[in-house]
Motif scaffolding. Sequence first.
Motif, PDB file in Angstrom:
ATOM      1  N   ALA B   5     -90.302  14.878 -25.234  1.00 34.68           N
ATOM      2  CA  ALA B   5     -89.482  15.272 -26.383  1.00 34.68           C
ATOM      3  C   ALA B   5     -88.649  14.096 -26.862  1.00 34.68           C
ATOM      4  O   ALA B   5     -88.070  13.361 -26.047  1.00 34.68           O
ATOM      5  CB  ALA B   5     -88.565  16.433 -26.003  1.00 34.68           C
ATOM      6  N   GLN B   6     -88.607  13.919 -28.174  1.00 36.27           N
ATOM      7  CA  GLN B   6     -87.792  12.866 -28.764  1.00 36.27           C
ATOM      8  C   GLN B   6     -86.990  13.443 -29.925  1.00 36.27           C
ATOM      9  O   GLN B   6     -87.438  14.333 -30.629  1.00 36.27           O
ATOM     10  CB  GLN B   6     -88.660  11.725 -29.309  1.00 36.27           C
ATOM     11  CG  GLN B   6     -89.323  10.892 -28.252  1.00 36.27           C
ATOM     12  CD  GLN B   6     -89.961   9.650 -28.838  1.00 36.27           C
ATOM     13  OE1 GLN B   6     -91.182   9.501 -28.828  1.00 36.27           O
ATOM     14  NE2 GLN B   6     -89.140   8.733 -29.343  1.00 36.27           N
ATOM     15  N   SER B   7     -85.792  12.895 -30.091  1.00 34.70           N
ATOM     16  CA  SER B   7     -84.995  13.264 -31.265  1.00 34.70           C
ATOM     17  C   SER B   7     -84.087  12.095 -31.639  1.00 34.70           C
ATOM     18  O   SER B   7     -83.768  11.253 -30.776  1.00 34.70           O
ATOM     19  CB  SER B   7     -84.144  14.513 -30.975  1.00 34.70           C
ATOM     20  OG  SER B   7     -83.157  14.237 -30.009  1.00 34.70           O
ATOM     21  N   PHE B  21     -81.306   6.912 -30.119  1.00 35.41           N
ATOM     22  CA  PHE B  21     -82.461   7.804 -30.002  1.00 35.41           C
ATOM     23  C   PHE B  21     -82.462   8.384 -28.590  1.00 35.41           C
ATOM     24  O   PHE B  21     -82.059   7.727 -27.634  1.00 35.41           O
ATOM     25  CB  PHE B  21     -83.784   7.043 -30.220  1.00 35.41           C
ATOM     26  CG  PHE B  21     -83.783   6.136 -31.402  1.00 35.41           C
ATOM     27  CD1 PHE B  21     -84.115   4.792 -31.270  1.00 35.41           C
ATOM     28  CD2 PHE B  21     -83.457   6.608 -32.664  1.00 35.41           C
ATOM     29  CE1 PHE B  21     -84.130   3.950 -32.360  1.00 35.41           C
ATOM     30  CE2 PHE B  21     -83.463   5.764 -33.759  1.00 35.41           C
ATOM     31  CZ  PHE B  21     -83.793   4.426 -33.599  1.00 35.41           C
ATOM     32  N   TRP B  22     -82.998   9.600 -28.512  1.00 37.04           N
ATOM     33  CA  TRP B  22     -83.011  10.294 -27.229  1.00 37.04           C
ATOM     34  C   TRP B  22     -84.428  10.661 -26.832  1.00 37.04           C
ATOM     35  O   TRP B  22     -85.261  10.962 -27.693  1.00 37.04           O
ATOM     36  CB  TRP B  22     -82.142  11.558 -27.353  1.00 37.04           C
ATOM     37  CG  TRP B  22     -82.185  12.467 -26.168  1.00 37.04           C
ATOM     38  CD1 TRP B  22     -81.485  12.345 -25.006  1.00 37.04           C
ATOM     39  CD2 TRP B  22     -82.979  13.643 -26.032  1.00 37.04           C
ATOM     40  NE1 TRP B  22     -81.782  13.380 -24.157  1.00 37.04           N
ATOM     41  CE2 TRP B  22     -82.699  14.193 -24.757  1.00 37.04           C
ATOM     42  CE3 TRP B  22     -83.906  14.292 -26.856  1.00 37.04           C
ATOM     43  CZ2 TRP B  22     -83.301  15.362 -24.296  1.00 37.04           C
ATOM     44  CZ3 TRP B  22     -84.513  15.457 -26.401  1.00 37.04           C
ATOM     45  CH2 TRP B  22     -84.205  15.975 -25.131  1.00 37.04           C
ATOM     46  N   CYS B  23     -84.716  10.623 -25.530  1.00 36.89           N
ATOM     47  CA  CYS B  23     -86.038  10.969 -25.025  1.00 36.89           C
ATOM     48  C   CYS B  23     -85.899  11.790 -23.745  1.00 36.89           C
ATOM     49  O   CYS B  23     -85.128  11.439 -22.851  1.00 36.89           O
ATOM     50  CB  CYS B  23     -86.837   9.698 -24.726  1.00 36.89           C
ATOM     51  SG  CYS B  23     -88.410  10.003 -23.869  1.00 36.89           S
ATOM     52  N   ASN B  24     -86.662  12.863 -23.672  1.00 36.69           N
ATOM     53  CA  ASN B  24     -86.765  13.659 -22.450  1.00 36.69           C
ATOM     54  C   ASN B  24     -88.211  13.620 -21.990  1.00 36.69           C
ATOM     55  O   ASN B  24     -89.089  14.182 -22.660  1.00 36.69           O
ATOM     56  CB  ASN B  24     -86.307  15.100 -22.721  1.00 36.69           C
ATOM     57  CG  ASN B  24     -86.426  15.967 -21.481  1.00 36.69           C
ATOM     58  OD1 ASN B  24     -87.147  16.953 -21.454  1.00 36.69           O
ATOM     59  ND2 ASN B  24     -85.705  15.609 -20.450  1.00 36.69           N
ATOM     60  N   PRO B  25     -88.510  12.969 -20.870  1.00 36.51           N
ATOM     61  CA  PRO B  25     -89.907  12.803 -20.451  1.00 36.51           C
ATOM     62  C   PRO B  25     -90.459  14.082 -19.830  1.00 36.51           C
ATOM     63  O   PRO B  25     -89.741  15.068 -19.658  1.00 36.51           O
ATOM     64  CB  PRO B  25     -89.804  11.696 -19.401  1.00 36.51           C
ATOM     65  CG  PRO B  25     -88.443  11.900 -18.803  1.00 36.51           C
ATOM     66  CD  PRO B  25     -87.567  12.371 -19.939  1.00 36.51           C
ATOM     67  N   ILE B  26     -91.716  14.024 -19.474  1.00 36.02           N
ATOM     68  CA  ILE B  26     -92.341  15.140 -18.773  1.00 36.02           C
ATOM     69  C   ILE B  26     -91.687  15.273 -17.399  1.00 36.02           C
ATOM     70  O   ILE B  26     -91.445  14.267 -16.710  1.00 36.02           O
ATOM     71  CB  ILE B  26     -93.851  14.930 -18.666  1.00 36.02           C
ATOM     72  CG1 ILE B  26     -94.491  15.102 -20.051  1.00 36.02           C
ATOM     73  CG2 ILE B  26     -94.485  15.882 -17.668  1.00 36.02           C
ATOM     74  CD1 ILE B  26     -95.967  14.851 -20.094  1.00 36.02           C
ATOM     75  N   SER B  27     -91.426  16.509 -17.015  1.00 42.37           N
ATOM     76  CA  SER B  27     -90.754  16.760 -15.747  1.00 42.37           C
ATOM     77  C   SER B  27     -91.522  16.134 -14.587  1.00 42.37           C
ATOM     78  O   SER B  27     -92.742  16.309 -14.451  1.00 42.37           O
ATOM     79  CB  SER B  27     -90.643  18.275 -15.529  1.00 42.37           C
ATOM     80  OG  SER B  27     -90.059  18.565 -14.284  1.00 42.37           O
TER      81      SER B  27
END
Lengths: 111, 113
Positions: B5-7, B21-27
């Motif tokens: 996820a990016q936003s 910028f923000w990034c949430n990687p795969i768990s």
Amino acid sequence: GEDVEQSLFLSVREGDSSVINCTYTDSSSTYLYWYKQEPGAGLQLLTYIFSNMDMKQDQRLTVLLNKKDKHLSLRIADTQTGDSAIYFCARRNNAGNMLTFGGGTRLMVKP
Amino acid sequence: EAGVAQSPRYKIIEKRQSVAFWCNPISGHATLYWYQQILGQGPKLLIQFQNNGVVDDSQLPKDRFSAERLKGVDSTLKIQPAKLEDSAVYLCASSSSLEWGYTFGSGTRLTVV
């Protein structure tokens, strides 16, 4: 020259085969990848090949690797208009596991 | 499984402003990458994290770019101050040592005017 190189543009007719070529300079590459990018979208992994393989087939996609010449190709059989996109070749290095990308080949499929 | 996820998805700023910028990687993915993709070019690596440590930041313009991954999960990439040539798509990707693949987010398209 660049680490990973690709031709800029390829145009084919619907139903024909497309062959996208890529050359690289670093022989220590472990995995080589093909990604597809449609307009405004992220990178979609299509397929990959390990460096000790010569060929890999996955449905309409065939990857050929000539390790001696450091040449990688992606063949798309029965190309469809939905295959129109930019295709990126990438290699994974041996050390840090980072990907190095080519500049991309824009594939245009004419009906 | 959820993807990377990016936003935000898009951002327009004036030169000399700051942006993040923000990034949430795969768990479970220990390795996280930030790539910069300038229009008409392939993605270029900016920085690579392994958990919360930096593996490679040799291509990061450190006078204006910074990135962190404090708890080994989410990451932020900041540009301060932005220049016109920073206009690009910023892609986040993650990978696991148990897998061969890399998963990319949809990217953040930055326009500096």
